[in-house]
Enzyme design. Sequence first.
Site, short mmCIF file in Angstrom:
data_model
loop_
_atom_site.label_atom_id
_atom_site.label_comp_id
_atom_site.label_asym_id
_atom_site.label_seq_id
_atom_site.Cartn_x
_atom_site.Cartn_y
_atom_site.Cartn_z
N ARG A 195 5.94 -5.15 4.82
CA ARG A 195 7.24 -5.57 4.26
C ARG A 195 8.31 -5.53 5.34
NH1 ARG A 195 11.31 -2.45 3.19
NH2 ARG A 195 9.99 -0.60 3.35
N ARG A 196 8.39 -4.44 6.07
CA ARG A 196 9.38 -4.33 7.15
C ARG A 196 9.07 -5.33 8.26
NH1 ARG A 196 8.53 2.04 6.74
NH2 ARG A 196 10.13 2.57 5.20
N ARG A 233 4.93 10.44 14.33
CA ARG A 233 5.55 9.17 14.70
C ARG A 233 6.72 9.39 15.68
NH1 ARG A 233 5.22 5.32 9.28
NH2 ARG A 233 3.37 6.30 8.43
N LYS A 262 7.12 4.90 -4.30
CA LYS A 262 6.70 3.66 -3.63
C LYS A 262 5.19 3.61 -3.42
CE LYS A 262 7.56 5.29 1.10
NZ LYS A 262 6.14 5.23 1.54
N ASP A 263 4.52 4.76 -3.41
CA ASP A 263 3.07 4.81 -3.20
C ASP A 263 2.28 4.70 -4.51
OD1 ASP A 263 3.42 5.21 -0.45
OD2 ASP A 263 3.45 7.40 -0.67
N ARG A 287 0.91 5.02 12.71
CA ARG A 287 0.47 5.84 11.60
C ARG A 287 0.73 7.31 11.91
NH1 ARG A 287 -3.47 4.36 8.28
NH2 ARG A 287 -2.66 6.15 7.11
N CYS A 299 1.83 -1.94 -2.66
CA CYS A 299 2.78 -1.36 -1.72
C CYS A 299 2.54 -1.81 -0.28
CB CYS A 299 2.75 0.18 -1.82
SG CYS A 299 1.13 0.91 -1.48
#
Length: 347
Positions: A150-151, A175, A99-100, A169, A264
């Site tokens: 996106r989320r 996190r 995805k990156d 981040r 992305c």
Amino acid sequence: MKPLSYAEKAFAVGVGGVSGTVCIGSRDSQLALVQTHWVQGELQRAHPETQFSVLEMKTQGDKILDVPLAKIGDKGLFTKELEAAMLDRRTDLAVHSLKDLPTILPEGLILGAITEREDPRDAVIIRQDLEAANLEQLPDGALVGTSSLRRLAQLKHHYGDRFRFKDIRGNLNTRLRKLDEGQYDAIVLAVAGLKRLGSEMASRISDILPPEISLHAVGQGALGIECRSGDEAILALLTSLNHPPTALRCRAERAMLRALEGGCQVPIGVYSEIKDDTTLSLQGVVASLDGQQLVRAHRSGPADDPEALGSAVADDLKAAGAQQILEAIFKLARSPEVIAPGALPAQ
């Protein structure tokens, strides 16, 4: 004297018979190293005649932790340094979370293999002292952390103004610590990363978002192995890692993203599956940052032509209004004030 490439070394021993050491480039984050060491172990078992070492490095995305990802930009945010090392022949291949990895690679580099996909969906982790099993059970005004536009866009579309959102981040441990300290009521992460870090991390998952709420990122859950396009011996080594069904799905997803000229950090989501080994199904979504606009498209086609399917879904999304949504986002991204989770008021 300049060292021989592994393709040149392989000339005498045959393609795939690389002697010496193959160097794998990796980000130095915990998850990246877990993924890279898994790749290293799989390659070592498949090719015992070759030694595989790992070179760790930090990427731009690892160094800048106090700015939302969307404000930094996503042109090789987590890959550029690894790619430079391959082009300089300091490393021979690199392991990325697919995805990156941008859909257009630097000249001289190719995607040599795509590994079997872990669960690509998004996970919700709710603070342990709250009596809630999912987002629906959180009180109005709960603070949700995510670094993904996106989320963010899809959650705002589905839940409206029920929740507040704030950028988060750092690596997964950071996190989770911020969540446990009470800085957030819930955070949204990729299921795949949590599972790859072991059962203790995976046990923190409170709920998994269905496609109706959140389509996952392009390539999420799969690893992409990048290498130099001319190193036939390295490419031959990587065939043992490639998982054809996952590769077909991800090729369709990446073709859709490429046709939309997205990256992305743009609110573009996908969901793909292969049916009866011959039919590939692809669903795509594009959403505005505030969640007010959201367009979907879905098509099925022959599994052996994934790029055509991805391009067709992109065309359908554009016809439904995706181009206008994306142009507004790109314009905003070029302005001094970028709307990102961290820039949204947490009131």
